[in-house]
Design a protein around this motif. Structure first.
Motif, PDB file in Angstrom:
ATOM      1  N   ASP A   1      26.909  19.928  14.023  1.00 14.85           N
ATOM      2  CA  ASP A   1      26.232  20.300  12.780  1.00 14.85           C
ATOM      3  C   ASP A   1      27.061  21.365  12.072  1.00 14.85           C
TER       4      ASP A   1
ATOM      5  N   ASP B   1      36.243  30.987  14.393  1.00 15.31           N
ATOM      6  CA  ASP B   1      36.374  29.604  14.835  1.00 15.31           C
ATOM      7  C   ASP B   1      37.771  29.110  14.525  1.00 15.31           C
TER       8      ASP B   1
ATOM      9  N   ASN C   1      26.234  23.678  16.761  1.00 18.76           N
ATOM     10  CA  ASN C   1      26.127  24.055  15.354  1.00 18.76           C
ATOM     11  C   ASN C   1      26.778  25.393  15.115  1.00 18.76           C
ATOM     12  N   ALA C   2      26.610  25.881  13.913  1.00 15.31           N
ATOM     13  CA  ALA C   2      27.346  27.080  13.528  1.00 15.31           C
ATOM     14  C   ALA C   2      26.949  28.291  14.350  1.00 15.31           C
ATOM     15  N   SER C   3      25.837  28.195  15.055  1.00 17.09           N
ATOM     16  CA  SER C   3      25.484  29.353  15.852  1.00 17.09           C
ATOM     17  C   SER C   3      26.250  29.369  17.168  1.00 17.09           C
ATOM     18  N   ASP C   4      26.998  28.321  17.416  1.00 18.23           N
ATOM     19  CA  ASP C   4      27.868  28.331  18.586  1.00 18.23           C
ATOM     20  C   ASP C   4      29.290  28.623  18.148  1.00 18.23           C
ATOM     21  N   THR C   5      29.967  29.316  18.991  1.00 17.99           N
ATOM     22  CA  THR C   5      31.366  29.554  18.670  1.00 17.99           C
ATOM     23  C   THR C   5      32.123  28.245  18.867  1.00 17.99           C
ATOM     24  N   ARG C   6      32.952  27.954  17.907  1.00 20.18           N
ATOM     25  CA  ARG C   6      33.628  26.663  17.995  1.00 20.18           C
ATOM     26  C   ARG C   6      35.096  26.819  17.654  1.00 20.18           C
TER      27      ARG C   6
ATOM     28  N   GLU D   1      24.180  18.855  20.934  1.00 15.79           N
ATOM     29  CA  GLU D   1      24.348  19.423  19.604  1.00 15.79           C
ATOM     30  C   GLU D   1      25.130  20.716  19.638  1.00 15.79           C
TER      31      GLU D   1
ATOM     32  N   GLY E   1      30.629  25.130   8.478  1.00 17.67           N
ATOM     33  CA  GLY E   1      30.258  26.488   8.813  1.00 17.67           C
ATOM     34  C   GLY E   1      31.222  27.131   9.802  1.00 17.67           C
TER      35      GLY E   1
END
Lengths: 342, 1033
Positions: free
Chosen positions: B561, B570, B515-520, B513, B565
């Protein structure tokens, strides 16, 4: 002179009473509640918080409401009561003065959420995000899954003025507690306590004026109280309004009502009184606008008509013609609106 | 009473003489003769019943025992109960009361049955039959409750299905019985039933199924079954329609079913509210009135018995006199009624107010719905007994409620093991878990709503490996076979993430997974995901040695996810993500809230879109009730519904509310839930459309509106840059409420007056706006602006809206057009500067019209002959071909662009001639000259393209940005132009095309086409020109 001495006296008293020696705290800080029991107002919500404090398992919460009604205080008290001695390790408090960009959320907050802190069962680490409405939506987005994934060890508490600045997905994850303005009785009770603790001389009328001017904002009431005490030493109505320094809404309201009833002489007289007190035309006209907006006795249609005149006068005053005559003209036009009708 | 019975019997007996075929031995309990319902349907149903009633049962009104058990057992138990399900035997000729009861029951049964089917499917029945014994305890409890009153009675029916089932049985039996002897008749009977109100019929089929008693002929059964589906479908409708106590209904019914009616009259409704007639009357009166005055009457809102509107469905239309619609809806819901948006067959009552929607009125007439006004509603509330008395609808509702409760308890029981197991595994104290975690669904069954979407997600994941082998060439049944990735989108709290995780788990995938708490960002996605995409799961990898690798452990699925976001930081993430989705070797599930966002566009055609919708209240209710039951909370279904409504079906939030509430309370009343829902309402900044809609269309300015002036001003501040423009664009569309008291010419006059006032206020608002956005920046005037520009105009004009859409403000388009034209004039003037001293305005007012005549009109009239003169004139004034086009566009009135019809031959001749010669230039911008021509063109293009794409995508909102772009373009254009002109003639074209803006585009295209044949120089000129031409569109 008198004022100065009494001020220093009061401050001394304050310092002696409670604050750490060597420096003084503003009363707002000095008398900030430390336990949920001391929090005034919003009884039902606070009761619920107390139960949470006792049972643990705090949900994510958003507390929203006007300034000065105890949002931050509630959260801090709750955290303190939940975590006790471990407060320092288990609470991460960030407010608008801290950097809270998306990077901070991704690194610092997430890191904190992953951190292991030994806590009694039913207790979780707490991340307090004060003034959350000033967080960017990107940063809020980044909180979403964090709140869920680490919910077994970390709970979030947000305080904000406008809950619509919090993105919907976060609102969906939180218990939303809306704090209402404090009632006059609640304000009064707390003010009396402070007066007693600070040994302040006051008259009932003075307290009434404080409460009136604060409009349910405890912080403002306490600040005004301290200013009045510092400035005049005695809390009575006149002194308070000198400190607060805005045209008395009640007088303005009476004036508007007089206009509505077509009693132009009465209205002009009230205006004269206010004008003689030295209020500026801009202050007067904007108070008139505010009062008209909320006055109960007028129908909405007449409110709109009044506001139209007041608005134009406001424009002219802002253009530089802030004379007594200008305001009188406004009053006259307001009176005429209703005279035409029959 | 006896007469009635006789009448019933008489007709029926004649019809179906063989009724008493009571295959089932059990004696039917005499029905409780409590209610004498005169509903037509009932009557219909009853008729068959009497015939059948071969085995008279004791009249045990108690419905205690559930019919479910074995027929014999059941009957034994049911001895008390009047009902015997399986036993086809009906209380034969009980007192009329009994009959009426039966009728009621029949109806109820039908409804119930329908409900049952819908809700529980066959399981319930099976379980009931099979496990009747097991269920008994629960039922008994219920039964106890039921003993009390009619209500209880109803409840009992619901709970136990006794009565209902019995009724059904009866019906079925009747049918069956009848059939053997004379099918034609029974069939008819059933048909009749169905057509009029359907409930009985519906009931009948089910009854048969369950009991399979006295199976006559398969054929018969088949017949029965066939009708079933219909009945089911209509079942829901029937529930509501069945409210028949009203005289009006009776009349209607009589029309439809005369025979029955004739027999019926004796049976009178126990509690016939007198409103029917009055209501009808009111309705007609209302119609006659056309527009009833909307006075703000104040009426006391009656306090009714608890749940007294149970089972009734209401539709509101128009403005009520003394109560706002919201309040009225709340009122109905408080008393257990249901409110729907549009009248349908299921609707029990339509509450008609002034300015009712014409469409609704039509439907009302078509369906012959009962219409009442608010007085009727109040009367209903004050007169109906608690739980809806013994009306069939109420009974149906009660029964349904009971069944639901039972089911909930069952589910709750089932749930327990799950929850206990899970915590054990994780060694987590369930007490310290959030409810949202504790009660997150662990199986497909537990997901509320969106079942179809979840299923197709599962199917997609199932078929993924297969599709991979085929390289995603075959679309498959649902077209999902073409996609390597899925995009789930929907509002928060409907279970998107949960569904994705659960499906992955069920299909045996390991979840990866992000999500927005990961830098993407693009880079990170690239580096970190690239490796993953063709990896296998470690779980399987390390297992290789001793054990066989579980194939399911080798699979991973990537869940992205909160794709929407991806924001600051990002950079390029979305595009990269889409690229990954195109070539991934593992399944990818993306999740976002708003699929239509601009930034989600790269996913178009890349992912298989699955839209998750907000589940309906009914879908959520059971689940929530289960949770409440498990947590020991007591909430009425209405309370849950109001929470559901308040949170807009955000399941997570409802659970959060429950858990917060559970901290301090155990029982939540409707009002409490209402308050809570209001307090928890998610505040979201409104979009300009919503603002305009609320102000102009809503009931915000209705006399009984509770919105204060402050609330309305607050609306303006939701988007203070757009709201007033939206009002300005739409304020003429509503039919003003204030004019609704007038009619004919007077009305039109009044409307004009109001529009005049509104327009005046808007222009006043513009004065204020000038102060705010002027040099002095008096932002303190904002509230005044809010009132002038938005609130006041809406207060004049608000009213029912003719169904059209709120239009987006045209101001932006007009504004940019104005700026464009201004620029043209400026350019023309600057070119002419060497010849004349006129300023911009003079050029516009005097020179342009003359040029228009001498150039454009002349070309139109004289064709090619004029070309030389024209070019000479233009050269004299240093006008370019661009200016020529600008002049055309600047024409107004008789010189309107549209009135000009230049023959294409003349046009192309002109273009050719112009391009063939070099023309004098008044001046050149130094900056432009420096850039080499070819390069300039090439360089500019990519830039423009980007800008263009953005423009197109961002819709109107971007108009401002567009302006900027346009300006840029102009610069570019002029560059090109000058560059080219300095160079040679062939390029004249470029400018021409560049001009193709907005509306002209079409015309100009023609030009181009014409030109194309002309020469080769175009090739070059065109390409850049086109690039530029686009943005202007």
């Amino acid at each position: 002179m008198n004022g100065e001495s009494s001020k220093s006296a009061a401050q001394k008293a304050g310092a002696a009473a409670d604050g750490p020696p060597g420096y003084d705290l503003p009363w707002v800080e000095k008398y900030r509640p430390r336990f949920l029991d001391e929090i005034v107002g919003n009884t039902e919500t606070v009761e619920r918080l107390k139960i949470i404090a006792k049972d643990g398992n705090m949900p994510h919460v958003i507390i929203s409401g006007m300034p000065g009604i105890g949002k931050t205080t509630s959260i801090l008290c709750l955290a303190r009561e939940l975590l006790g001695n471990t407060y320092k390790e288990a609470v991460l408090e960030l407010n608008a003065s801290d950097e809270r960009g998306i990077d901070v959320v991704r690194n610092r907050i997430k890191g904190f959420a992953q951190k292991k802190v030994t806590l009694p069962p039913g207790r979780q680490k707490i991340v307090i995000l004060d003034e959350a409405d000033s967080m960017t939506s990107g940063a809020q987005q980044a909180l979403r899954r964090t709140m869920e994934i680490y919910s077994s060890t970390t709970r979030f508490a947000f305080a904000c003025n406008q809950s619509n600045k919090i993105i919907e997905p976060l609102q969906s994850r939180c218990a939303i507690l809306r704090y209402a303005r404090l009632t006059d009785q609640q304000l009064l009770k707390r003010l009396m306590e402070i007066c007693a603790a600070e040994d302040v001389q006051y008259s009932d009328e003075g307290l009434a004026a404080l409460i009136f001017s604060a409009e349910g904002d405890m912080r403002q009431a306490v600040n005004n109280l301290q200013s009045t005490v510092a400035g005049f030493g005695f809390v009575n109505g006149d002194n308070v309004f000198k400190v607060v320094d805005s045209p008395h809404p009640v007088a303005v309201q009476a004036m508007i009502k007089a206009c509505y009833e077509g009693k132009i002489d009465q209205a002009l007289e009230t205006l004269r009184e206010l004008w003689d007190k030295g209020y500026s035309a801009v202050d007067l006209i904007s108070t008139m606008f505010r009062v008209t907006k909320t006055i109960d006795t007028l129908s909405e249609h007449s409110k709109l008509e009044f506001i139209k005149e007041i608005g134009f006068t406001h424009m002219r005053i802002l253009e530089g013609v802030g004379t007594h005559l200008q305001l009188q003209g406004c009053i006259a036009r307001l009176c005429r609106i209703n005279m035409k009708k029959p | 009473m006896p007469q009635d019975i006789r009448s019933f019997f008489a007709p029926k007996g004649g019809a179906a003489p063989a009724p008493k075929k009571p295959a089932p031995p059990p004696a039917k309990p005499a029905k409780r003769g409590r209610k004498v319902v005169e509903s037509d349907e009932e009557e219909e149903e009853v008729k068959p019943a009497p015939v059948k009633k071969p085995a008279p049962k004791p009249t045990p009104k108690a419905k205690k025992e559930e019919p479910i058990e074995d027929a014999s057992a059941y009957f034994a138990a049911a001895g008390k109960n009047k009902i015997t399900r399986t036993g086809p035997v009906r209380a034969a000729p009980p007192v009329k009361k009994n009959i009426t009861m039966k009728k009621l029951n029949l109806e109820d049964d039908a409804k119930y049955l329908d409900d049952d089917d819908e809700d529980y499917g066959d399981d319930i029945f099976k379980s009931e039959y099979g496990k009747a014994v097991e269920d008994e305890p629960a039922r008994k409890k219920k039964k106890k409750d039921d003993d009390m009153d009619l209500d209880d009675y109803k409840d009992g029916d619901e709970d136990d299905d006794d009565e209902d089932e019995d009724m059904d049985d009866f019906v079925d039996d009747n049918d069956e019985d009848v059939k053997p002897k004379g099918r034609g008749r029974p069939a008819k009977a059933s048909v009749v039933k169905v057509t009029p109100k359907k409930p009985a019929a519906a009931a009948a089929p089910k009854g048969r199924k369950r009991k399979s008693i006295t199976p006559e002929d398969d054929d018969e059964e088949e017949e029965d079954e066939q009708p079933k589906p219909k009945r089911k479908a209509t079942a829901a409708a029937k529930r509501k329609t069945p409210v028949k106590r009203k005289e009006v209904e009776e009349i209607e019914e009589s029309e439809s079913i005369k025979d029955i009616l004739s027999s019926v009259p004796t049976v009178r409704p126990p509690t016939p509210p007198p409103r029917d007639e009055t209501k009808k009357f009111n309705y007609h009166a209302y119609k006659a009135k056309a527009a009833a005055p909307p006075p703000t009457g104040t009426k006391d809102i009656p306090v009714g018995a608890e749940n007294c509107l149970a089972g009734l469905t209401f539709v509101f239309t128009g403005n009520q006199q003394s109560i706002t619609r919201d309040d009225a809806i709340e009122l109905v819901k408080r008393y257990g009624g249901k409110v729907t948006g549009n009248p349908s067959r299921k609707t029990s009552y339509v509450v008609v107010g002034s300015e009712a929607g014409p469409k609704k009125l039509e439907t009302i007439r078509e369906l012959k719905l009962k219409s009442i006004d608010e007085d009727g509603l109040f009367a209903l509330i004050s007169k109906l007994p608690a739980h809806g008395g013994d009306s069939t609808a109420a009974q149906a509702a009660a029964k349904k409620a009971k069944e639901e409760e039972k089911k909930i308890q069952e589910i709750a029981r089932e749930m327990k093991p799950n929850t206990t197991v899970a915590p054990g595994k994780e060694a987590k104290d369930p007490k310290s878990q959030l409810w949202t975690v504790k009660y997150s669904p662990s199986s497909m069954k537990e997901i509320c709503g969106n079942k179809k979407q979840v299923e197709s997600l599962q199917k997609w994941l199932q078929n993924w490996p297969k599709n991979l082998k085929k390289n995603f060439k075959l679309p498959g049944v649902d077209g999902s076979g073409l996609y390597r990735a899925v995009m789930i989108h929907g509002p928060p709290g409907v279970g998107k993430t949960t569904a994705a995780h659960m499906v992955a788990k069920m299909e045996g995938y390991d979840v990866l997974e992000s999500n927005a708490s990961d830098t993407r960002s693009k880079k990170l996605l690239d580096t970190s995901l690239k490796g993953v995409l063709d990896n296998t799961s470690l779980m399987g990898y390390f297992n290789t040695g001793d054990k066989k690798v579980d194939p399911s452990k080798q699979k991973i699925v990537l869940i992205m996810d909160e794709v929407d976001g991806m924001s600051g930081g990002d950079r390029g993430g979305v595009g990269q993500m889409a690229a990954i989705c195109r070539k991934t070797q593992i399944p990818v599930i993306c999740i976002c809230n708003d699929r239509r966002l601009q930034k989600m566009k790269p996913f178009d055609h890349v992912t298989y879109d699955l839209a998750f919708r907000r589940p309906s209240a009914a879908e959520i209710r059971t689940r929530m009730m289960t949770i409440c039951y498990r947590e020991g909370l007591k909430l009425s279904p209405q309370a849950i519904d109001s929470l559901t409504e308040g949170s807009h079906s955000d399941i997570r939030q409802i659970i959060n509310m429950l858990s917060t509430f559970g901290v301090s309370g155990k029982e939540m009343s409707f009002d409490e839930s209402r308050n809570m829902a209001t307090a928890w309402q998610k505040h979201v900044v409104l979009k300009p459309w919503d603002i305009a809609q609320q102000l102009l269309q809503g009931h915000m300015f209705a006399p009984n509106s509770k919105k204060t002036l402050n609330d309305k001003i607050e609306l303006y501040f939701n988007d203070h840059e757009f709201s007033y423009l939206m009002i300005q664009d739409n304020y003429l569309k509503p039919h003003p409420q204030r004019a609704s008291n007038y009619s004919g010419a007077e009305k039109r006059l009044k409307e004009l007056e109001l529009a005049d006032k509104a327009a005046e206020s808007i222009s006043d608002g513009d004065l204020v706006d000038a102060m705010i956005h002027g040099p002095q920046q008096h932002w303190s005037m904002m509230p005044v602006h809010a009132v002038f520009s938005t609130v006041a105009p809406s207060s004049f004009m608000s009213g029912s809206y003719g169904g059209g859409h709120m239009q987006f403000s045209a101001w932006f388009g007009q504004n940019s057009k104005q700026q464009k034209l201004n620029r043209y004039v400026k350019e023309i003037q600057s070119h002419m500067r060497l010849r004349c001293s006129a300023d911009r305005h003079e050029v516009r007012q005097f020179y342009v019209p003359i040029f228009w005549q001498m150039l454009c009109r002349r070309l139109e009239r004289e064709g090619k002959e004029a070309v030389d003169d024209m070019i000479e004139l233009m050269d004299d004034y240093f006008l370019t071909k661009e200016d020529y086009d600008a002049i055309i566009e600047l024409g107004v009135g008789p010189l309107n662009e549209k009135s000009l019809n230049v023959p294409t031959a003349a046009k192309s001749a002109f273009t050719r001639a112009y391009n063939a010669a070099s023309h004098p230039m008044p001046f050149m911008k130094a900056s432009n000259v420096i850039v080499p021509k070819g390069k300039a063109a090439k360089k500019d293009q990519p830039d423009l393209e980007e800008a263009i794409e953005e423009d197109e995508d961002e819709m109107e909102m971007v108009d401002e940005a567009e302006d900027a772009v346009e300006e840029d373009d102009d610069v570019d254009l002029s560059k090109d132009k000058y560059v080219k002109q300095a160079k040679a003639k062939g390029k004249g074209k470029a400018p021409a095309k560049g001009k193709a803006k907005g509306k002209k585009a079409a015309d100009e295209d023609e030009d181009d086409e014409d030109d194309e044949p002309v020469g080769k120089g175009k090739g070059k000129g065109k390409a850049p020109a086109k690039g530029k031409g686009r943005p202007k569109k």
